[in-house]
Every structure is written in structure tokens, then in C-alpha cells.
Design an enzyme around this catalytic site. Structure first.
Site, PDB file in Angstrom:
ATOM      1  N   GLN A 177      -4.462  -1.142   9.649  1.00  0.00           N
ATOM      2  CA  GLN A 177      -4.455  -2.482   9.053  1.00  0.00           C
ATOM      3  C   GLN A 177      -5.030  -3.504  10.032  1.00  0.00           C
ATOM      4  O   GLN A 177      -4.659  -3.540  11.207  1.00  0.00           O
ATOM      5  CB  GLN A 177      -3.021  -2.868   8.644  1.00  0.00           C
TER       6      GLN A 177
ATOM      7  N   LYS B 104       0.838  -1.204   0.000  1.00  0.00           N
ATOM      8  CA  LYS B 104       0.000   0.000   0.000  1.00  0.00           C
ATOM      9  C   LYS B 104       0.874   1.256   0.000  1.00  0.00           C
ATOM     10  O   LYS B 104       0.595   2.221  -0.720  1.00  0.00           O
ATOM     11  CB  LYS B 104      -0.940  -0.011   1.219  1.00  0.00           C
TER      12      LYS B 104
ATOM     13  N   ASP C 184     -10.671   3.306   4.585  1.00  0.00           N
ATOM     14  CA  ASP C 184     -11.090   1.915   4.424  1.00  0.00           C
ATOM     15  C   ASP C 184     -12.608   1.736   4.387  1.00  0.00           C
ATOM     16  O   ASP C 184     -13.098   0.661   4.048  1.00  0.00           O
ATOM     17  CB  ASP C 184     -10.572   1.090   5.610  1.00  0.00           C
TER      18      ASP C 184
HETATM   19  N1  GUN Z   1      -7.107  -6.542   6.385  1.00  0.00           N
HETATM   20  C1  GUN Z   1      -7.550  -7.303   5.356  1.00  0.00           C
HETATM   21  N2  GUN Z   1      -8.068  -6.512   4.385  1.00  0.00           N
HETATM   22  C2  GUN Z   1      -7.946  -5.240   4.819  1.00  0.00           C
HETATM   23  C3  GUN Z   1      -8.300  -3.986   4.250  1.00  0.00           C
HETATM   24  O1  GUN Z   1      -8.860  -3.856   3.158  1.00  0.00           O
HETATM   25  N3  GUN Z   1      -7.996  -2.901   5.007  1.00  0.00           N
HETATM   26  C4  GUN Z   1      -7.402  -2.999   6.225  1.00  0.00           C
HETATM   27  N4  GUN Z   1      -7.157  -1.881   6.906  1.00  0.00           N
HETATM   28  N5  GUN Z   1      -7.087  -4.146   6.778  1.00  0.00           N
HETATM   29  C5  GUN Z   1      -7.348  -5.262   6.069  1.00  0.00           C
END
Ligand code: GUN
Length: 280
Positions: A97, A53, A120
Site C-alpha cells: 500500500q 481490500k 497493483d
Molecule cells: N495508494 C493509493 N492508491 C493505491 C493503489 O491502488 N494501490 C496501492 N498499493 N496503494 C495505493
């Protein structure tokens, strides 16, 4: 024999738009669009996702502010960091995350993020807006990416039977809400579903997010269906989807590979959510 849905190519188109919008924002405001990325603990998969990311931000003209906190970080310390980021004018989006370490309350933590900085779309306000059909909220990245992948096939969603396997807050529930918004007839299946195969065999669109390697086999799939595999199952032999790709590709009309399907779209949609949130 299916057509393989190229998630990398669809994501690349979206990233091109993000770069243009982020560059225009920088020219106008004299600063970059900013995304804060918070990781707590040492989950190895999370470390990989976060690294991807951050790299994607760099490539698309978005400033990333990375915060890696130790596994024994307290809830109060995490909330304090989020509050600081909420107040930081250079931070347009915040991402925490998941999963978080067990001693941290995920729901309470996510509730502290300002909804307008929730890159998110996990905050209750944004999740609620999605379920109410209000379009001004942030939509979770993976579900938003899944809809784009389905659209990329040219198969219309309206009126189709869509089956989602999995009911997580991150994927299953929001993707079901989005498919419903697009006028599909939606069924959500889960670990307690009886006669799963009877249901999945009716699906024109099948979204699989169960977290079990090769859980969906060819006998569970309707001929010609669009099959979207959200699985990211790592073992010693590599990364595997929730769908038995080799078997299912003989039956489905369209299918996403793992890797190279949903994964790149999750990252692209995070970038898109971030520039959307900045008003870029
Ligand atoms: N863990 C698994 N998928 C995601 C996501 O799309 N965003 C975040 N922040 N954590 C995750």
C-alpha cells in the site's frame, strides 16, 4: 443533468466473476488464490483502504495475508518480507500500500516484487508493457477501473478527446496510456498547465486525479462530457471528490459520485488482477 455512474454496481458485477473464478481455482488446485497485503506505518487513509481490500478478498473467495509493519520498519526489512512473499507458492499477488514512509524508497521497493505477482501493476515491467501496448502485463487497478466505468456509460472512447488532470504513476500516467490504447486523443494536464480551463472544456472524457477537493467546477466542463472523479479528499465533513459534483452534474452527461464511483472499482480491479495473476 447528468446520469450518475454507479461504481458500486459495476464493481459488484466484476466481483461476481472474481468469486466464480476464485472458486473454480480452489476446486482445481485445493487451495485458495492468495493475495499478500503489506502496509507500513500508520497513515489512517491507508489503514481504511487496506481493511476494505482484505474484506473484499474474503467476500470473493481469495485468501488474504496481511502484513502491517511499524512506521520505523527499515527498507531492508520490507524488502526481506517481499522476497519471502515472492517465494511463497500460496501467494499469487502482492500489494504494497502506498504511500510508504518517507525513509523508504518506493521505486526500489516496488522493483523487488516479482512482476508476475505485482497485483497493483506498479512494477516498471508492468508499467512499461502498458506503454508499449503489450497486453500480457498487469494494469494498475484504478486506471483499469476507470476504463470500465467509461465503457459502462455506452459512450465509445475511440476518437474522443480525453483530458486527464494529474500525472501520478498510480493514476494519471497509466490512465492516459490506457485511453490512448483505446484510440482516444489524450491530453495530460498538471499543476504547471497554462489555461487549464481552455483544455478541459474540450474534453469529451475528463478524468480528474489531482487530490484537491472540488478542484473542477462546472465552467471547466463541456456539456455532455463523461466526468470521472478519482479524488478521495477527507476532511471533518467527510469524503470529497476532486470535482464539484453538485455544480458539474448540471453540465456533464455522465459523472461518478464520491464515494461510490471510482473507489469500489479500484478494489474490484485488484481482485481481478489477483485472479488473473493466479491463472484462475
Ligand atoms: N495508494 C493509493 N492508491 C493505491 C493503489 O491502488 N494501490 C496501492 N498499493 N496503494 C495505493
Amino acid at each position: 443533468m447528468s446520469e450518475i455512474i454507479n461504481g458500486k454496481a459495476v464493481a459488484a458485477e466484476i466481483r461476481k466473476t472474481v468469486l466464480e473464478r476464485a472458486s473454480a481455482f480452489e476446486r482445481k488446485h485445493g487451495r485458495k488464490v492468495g493475495l499478500a497485503v503489506v502496509r507500513v506505518g500508520d497513515d489512517p487513509a491507508s489503514a481504511i483502504y487496506v481493511k476494505n481490500k482484505i474484506k473484499a478478498c474474503e467476500e470473493c473467495g481469495i485468501a488474504s495475508y496481511s502484513h502491517c509493519m511499524g512506521a520505523n520498519t527499515s527498507q531492508a526489512e520490507l524488502i526481506e518480507l517481499i522476497s519471502t512473499l515472492n517465494a511463497d507458492a500460496c501467494v499469487d499477488g502482492i500489494l504494497v500500500q502506498l504511500p510508504l514512509p518517507k525513509h523508504i524508497d518506493e521505486r526500489e521497493t516496488l522493483s523487488v516484487i516479482l512482476p508476475e505477482k505485482d497485483a497493483d501493476g506498479f512494477h516498471a515491467v508492468n508499467a512499461g508493457k502498458l506503454f508499449l501496448g503489450e497486453r500480457d502485463g498487469t494494469v494498475a487497478c484504478t486506471p483499469r477501473g476507470i476504463i470500465e466505468l467509461i465503457k459502462s456509460t455506452g459512450v465509445g472512447i475511440e476518437g474522443k478527446r480525453a483530458v486527464v488532470i494529474g500525472r501520478s504513476n498510480i493514476v494519471g500516467k497509466p490512465v492516459a496510456a490506457l485511453l490512448l490504447e483505446h484510440n482516444a486523443t489524450v491530453t495530460v494536464c498538471h499543476s504547471k498547465t497554462v489555461d487549464l480551463k481552455e483544455i478541459t472544456r474540450q474534453a469529451d472524457i475528463l478524468v480528474v486525479a489531482v487530490g484537491k477537493k472540488h478542484f473542477v467546477t462546472a465552467d471547466m466542463v463541456k456539456r455532455g462530457a463523461v466526468v470521472i472523479d478519482v479524488g478521495m479528499n477527507r476532511d471533518e465533513s467527510g469524503l470529497h471528490g476532486d470535482v464539484d459534483f453538485d455544480g458539474v452534474k448540471e453540465v456533464a452527461g455522465y459523472i461518478t459520485p464520491v464515494p461510490g464511483g471510482v473507489g469500489p472499482m479500484t478494489v474490484a480491479m485488484l481482485l481481478l488482477n489477483t485472479v488473473d495473476g493466479a491463472g484462475a
